[in-house]
Design a protein around this motif. Structure first.
Motif, PDB file in Angstrom:
ATOM      1  N   ARG A 108       0.810  -1.217   0.000  1.00 48.65           N
ATOM      2  CA  ARG A 108       0.000   0.000   0.000  1.00 48.65           C
ATOM      3  C   ARG A 108       0.847   1.273   0.000  1.00 48.65           C
ATOM      4  NH1 ARG A 108      -5.177  -0.429   0.635  1.00 48.65           N
ATOM      5  NH2 ARG A 108      -5.281   1.741   1.362  1.00 48.65           N
ATOM      6  N   ALA A 109       2.140   1.128   0.227  1.00 48.17           N
ATOM      7  CA  ALA A 109       3.025   2.293   0.229  1.00 48.17           C
ATOM      8  C   ALA A 109       4.440   1.831  -0.051  1.00 48.17           C
ATOM      9  CB  ALA A 109       2.960   3.038   1.563  1.00 48.17           C
ATOM     10  N   LEU A 110       5.211   2.737  -0.600  1.00 48.37           N
ATOM     11  CA  LEU A 110       6.637   2.497  -0.822  1.00 48.37           C
ATOM     12  C   LEU A 110       7.385   3.350   0.185  1.00 48.37           C
ATOM     13  CD1 LEU A 110       8.928   1.227  -2.391  1.00 48.37           C
ATOM     14  CD2 LEU A 110       8.698   3.014  -4.114  1.00 48.37           C
ATOM     15  N   GLU A 111       7.878   2.691   1.229  1.00 49.52           N
ATOM     16  CA  GLU A 111       8.485   3.401   2.350  1.00 49.52           C
ATOM     17  C   GLU A 111      10.003   3.471   2.195  1.00 49.52           C
ATOM     18  OE1 GLU A 111       7.103   1.917   6.106  1.00 49.52           O
ATOM     19  OE2 GLU A 111       5.112   1.430   5.314  1.00 49.52           O
ATOM     20  N   GLN A 112      10.597   4.374   2.967  1.00 52.23           N
ATOM     21  CA  GLN A 112      12.020   4.665   2.792  1.00 52.23           C
ATOM     22  C   GLN A 112      12.917   3.484   3.138  1.00 52.23           C
ATOM     23  OE1 GLN A 112      13.269   8.267   4.709  1.00 52.23           O
ATOM     24  NE2 GLN A 112      11.540   9.465   3.958  1.00 52.23           N
ATOM     25  N   HIS A 113      12.510   2.656   4.102  1.00 52.69           N
ATOM     26  CA  HIS A 113      13.404   1.596   4.573  1.00 52.69           C
ATOM     27  C   HIS A 113      13.318   0.319   3.738  1.00 52.69           C
ATOM     28  CE1 HIS A 113       9.571   0.452   6.523  1.00 52.69           C
ATOM     29  NE2 HIS A 113      10.020  -0.793   6.379  1.00 52.69           N
ATOM     30  N   ASN A 129      -0.088  -3.245  -7.561  1.00 51.34           N
ATOM     31  CA  ASN A 129      -0.228  -3.338  -6.110  1.00 51.34           C
ATOM     32  C   ASN A 129      -1.405  -2.451  -5.690  1.00 51.34           C
ATOM     33  OD1 ASN A 129       2.096  -4.815  -4.350  1.00 51.34           O
ATOM     34  ND2 ASN A 129       2.921  -4.200  -6.329  1.00 51.34           N
ATOM     35  N   HIS A 130      -1.424  -2.063  -4.451  1.00 52.95           N
ATOM     36  CA  HIS A 130      -2.475  -1.169  -3.941  1.00 52.95           C
ATOM     37  C   HIS A 130      -1.861   0.127  -3.405  1.00 52.95           C
ATOM     38  CE1 HIS A 130      -5.220  -4.548  -4.342  1.00 52.95           C
ATOM     39  NE2 HIS A 130      -4.411  -5.299  -3.575  1.00 52.95           N
ATOM     40  N   MET A 131      -0.799   0.582  -4.017  1.00 51.35           N
ATOM     41  CA  MET A 131      -0.054   1.729  -3.494  1.00 51.35           C
ATOM     42  C   MET A 131      -0.842   3.022  -3.646  1.00 51.35           C
ATOM     43  SD  MET A 131       3.931   1.262  -4.460  1.00 51.35           S
ATOM     44  CE  MET A 131       4.822  -0.204  -4.002  1.00 51.35           C
ATOM     45  N   VAL A 132      -0.860   3.756  -2.558  1.00 55.40           N
ATOM     46  CA  VAL A 132      -1.458   5.092  -2.566  1.00 55.40           C
ATOM     47  C   VAL A 132      -0.408   6.168  -2.275  1.00 55.40           C
ATOM     48  CG1 VAL A 132      -3.728   4.246  -1.892  1.00 55.40           C
ATOM     49  CG2 VAL A 132      -2.087   4.891  -0.120  1.00 55.40           C
ATOM     50  N   GLN A 133       0.808   5.741  -1.936  1.00 52.84           N
ATOM     51  CA  GLN A 133       1.833   6.716  -1.581  1.00 52.84           C
ATOM     52  C   GLN A 133       3.218   6.174  -1.901  1.00 52.84           C
ATOM     53  OE1 GLN A 133       2.194   7.488   2.608  1.00 52.84           O
ATOM     54  NE2 GLN A 133       3.442   9.338   2.326  1.00 52.84           N
ATOM     55  N   VAL A 134       4.055   7.084  -2.408  1.00 52.78           N
ATOM     56  CA  VAL A 134       5.483   6.810  -2.569  1.00 52.78           C
ATOM     57  C   VAL A 134       6.215   7.890  -1.782  1.00 52.78           C
ATOM     58  CG1 VAL A 134       7.422   6.668  -4.179  1.00 52.78           C
ATOM     59  CG2 VAL A 134       5.190   5.749  -4.831  1.00 52.78           C
ATOM     60  N   LEU A 155      -2.045   5.622  -7.087  1.00 47.55           N
ATOM     61  CA  LEU A 155      -1.305   6.845  -6.771  1.00 47.55           C
ATOM     62  C   LEU A 155      -2.048   8.072  -7.287  1.00 47.55           C
ATOM     63  CD1 LEU A 155       2.309   5.675  -7.704  1.00 47.55           C
ATOM     64  CD2 LEU A 155       1.307   5.840  -5.414  1.00 47.55           C
ATOM     65  N   THR A 156      -2.163   9.076  -6.424  1.00 42.32           N
ATOM     66  CA  THR A 156      -2.742  10.363  -6.821  1.00 42.32           C
ATOM     67  C   THR A 156      -1.672  11.439  -6.984  1.00 42.32           C
ATOM     68  OG1 THR A 156      -3.167  10.895  -4.500  1.00 42.32           O
ATOM     69  CG2 THR A 156      -4.954   9.850  -5.734  1.00 42.32           C
TER      70      THR A 156
END
Length: 470
Positions: A108-113, A129-134, A155-156
């Motif tokens: 749901r997100a692509l995080e820094q770590h 995927n279901h990503m809403v945030q990078v 992604l928006t």
């Protein structure tokens, strides 16, 4: 049933038959479609390519790939991965890993770590995927990244500003939910990345600035635009919603360019009480219009009461212009704003007042200038107090002393250019009689200018006209 109980208790089971069902061919270990719910342990250290796709793995835990020091390719597509714990890729090949496929999962997100250990990664697949945030720093450490696939997510927005990767030549953001593009950040991308930027199948708002950017890429022959013309759409959010395939309608883009050139800074005037018709045309038939009045009020057909009328072709009529109608009117067509500045002139009864005021001001300035000139040219300079001399035969005189030269010196020396100006008041009366004129005497070593009659037998020079003295 026993495996589910162990999972509820937080215990990770170990394969009863480690990798017995995963064939190993040279340096390729294939565990695809084995129903695995976690990453197996005790994998051969010689593994270079690991295929864990089409399983049921739901989490990448810390040290999931411990001991795989030669791993270069990892395929984990079509699993249920919903998160990546910190240190998931620790103590494995690190910078040697070049290809990572996590597509068709549940992130749901692509995080820094997520991928901080994978500094050598060149290809990253995260589509479907279901990503809403990078997060802005999630890609910062991937300095060798060449291809990034993020299509078919939710992604928006996307942090284009964080893409300073020198080797990145492909970025796929197609089939997301991007309504707008940060133009300055996109234009700041390296030209090599702009050639491989895929943005089709996004609900972009029909903004002329964005459409002209795609037109520019099309003219440059960028493959994502030229090969996928029918997939590029924009959304008109007017009264009637439209999805427009803008690359298939060059008239739309041409109209954008024309409106950009002619629609800015247009100004019109109208007399108070008169009517005014403002025109606004759409690039394509059937597109929606709306006007925004100076009071920030939206106007749509048929208009707003009796003061503003709007027609189906997009024209707006100011019925009876008043002072409150002055200002900027904005015609909005597919989210492009076309501005018209309207100035309402006062009625004729007030116009002469403004004209007379201007003429009066001009005349006042001219008179003031004339008075200053008269003062400068007519005001006498301060005069020295005259030295009286004894009256000669009942006449008054003024003595002006000046050094005289001898007969020998006179011809050799030029008269000084320092002239003395004497202002004299006429002698109105002398011994009950008016003065008789101007008279110049050479008396002793000076010159005497006087008023009166010549004395009988006196020495002097008589003149009826004024004499200029050097």
């Amino acid at each position: 049933m026993a495996q589910r109980l162990l999972l509820l208790l937080g215990v990770v089971p170990v394969l009863s038959s480690p990798l017995s069902s995963c064939p190993l061919t040279a340096d390729l270990l294939c565990c695809s479609g084995r129903g695995l719910q976690w990453v197996p342990t005790q994998m051969p250290a010689s593994t270079v390519t690991l295929d864990l796709s089409h399983n049921l793995i739901g989490q990448l835990q810390a040290d999931s790939f411990l001991g795989l020091t030669r791993l270069e390719t990892l395929r984990m597509a079509h699993n249920r991965v919903g998160g990546v714990q910190q240190g998931a890729f620790r103590n494995c090949s690190g910078a040697l890993l070049r290809h990572l496929d996590l597509s068709s999962n549940q992130l749901r997100a692509l995080e820094q770590h997520f991928f901080v250990e994978l500094t050598g990664l060149e290809e990253l697949l995260l589509f479907d995927n279901h990503m809403v945030q990078v997060e802005g720093g999630a890609l910062g450490g991937l300095v060798h990244l060449r291809r990034l696939y993020l299509s078919h997510n939710h992604l928006t927005d996307f942090p284009f500003f964080s893409l300073s990767h020198a080797y990145l030549v492909l970025l796929d953001l197609s089939s997301n939910r991007l309504p707008r593009l940060p133009l300055w950040d996109v234009l700041a991308l390296p030209p090599s990345l702009q050639q491989g930027l895929y943005l089709h199948a996004n609900p972009l708002l029909c903004d002329c600035s964005v459409l002209c950017l795609f037109r520019h890429w099309q003219q440059l022959g960028h493959a994502p635009v030229t090969l996928l013309k029918s997939e590029h759409v924009c959304l008109d959010l007017g009264v009637q919603r439209h999805i427009i395939h803008f690359l298939l309608h060059p008239r739309l883009l041409q109209r954008c360019e024309a409106m950009e050139e002619e629609g800015r800074g247009l100004s019109v005037t109208v007399r108070e009480g008169a009517s005014l018709l403002l025109h606004c045309s759409a690039p394509l038939p059937g597109m929606s219009f709306l006007w925004v009045a100076p009071s920030s009020e939206w106007v749509v057909p048929p208009g707003n009461g009796d003061s503003l009328r709007m027609f189906a072709n997009g024209s707006l009529e100011i019925v009876a212009a008043g002072e409150h109608d002055s200002g900027t009117y904005q015609c909005v067509v597919f989210n492009y704003t076309w501005q018209v500045n309207v100035t309402v002139l006062q009625t004729e009864g007030h116009a002469p007042l403004a004209l007379n005021t201007g003429v009066t001001t001009l005349l006042g300035c001219a008179v003031s200038l004339l008075l200053v000139l008269l003062y400068l040219y007519t005001t006498p300079c301060p005069r020295a107090k005259p030295t009286p001399t004894p009256a000669v035969n009942g006449t008054a005189s003024i003595l002006i002393q000046a050094p005289l030269t001898t007969a020998e010196e006179g011809p050799k020396i030029k008269v000084s250019t320092n002239k003395h100006v004497v202002f004299m008041e006429p002698i109105r009366e002398q011994n009950g009689r008016p003065g008789a004129g101007l008279r110049l005497w050479h008396w002793g070593r000076g010159l005497m200018l006087g008023v009166g009659k010549q004395r009988q037998g006196g020495r002097g020079f008589y003149s009826d006209r004024p004499i200029m003295l050097p």
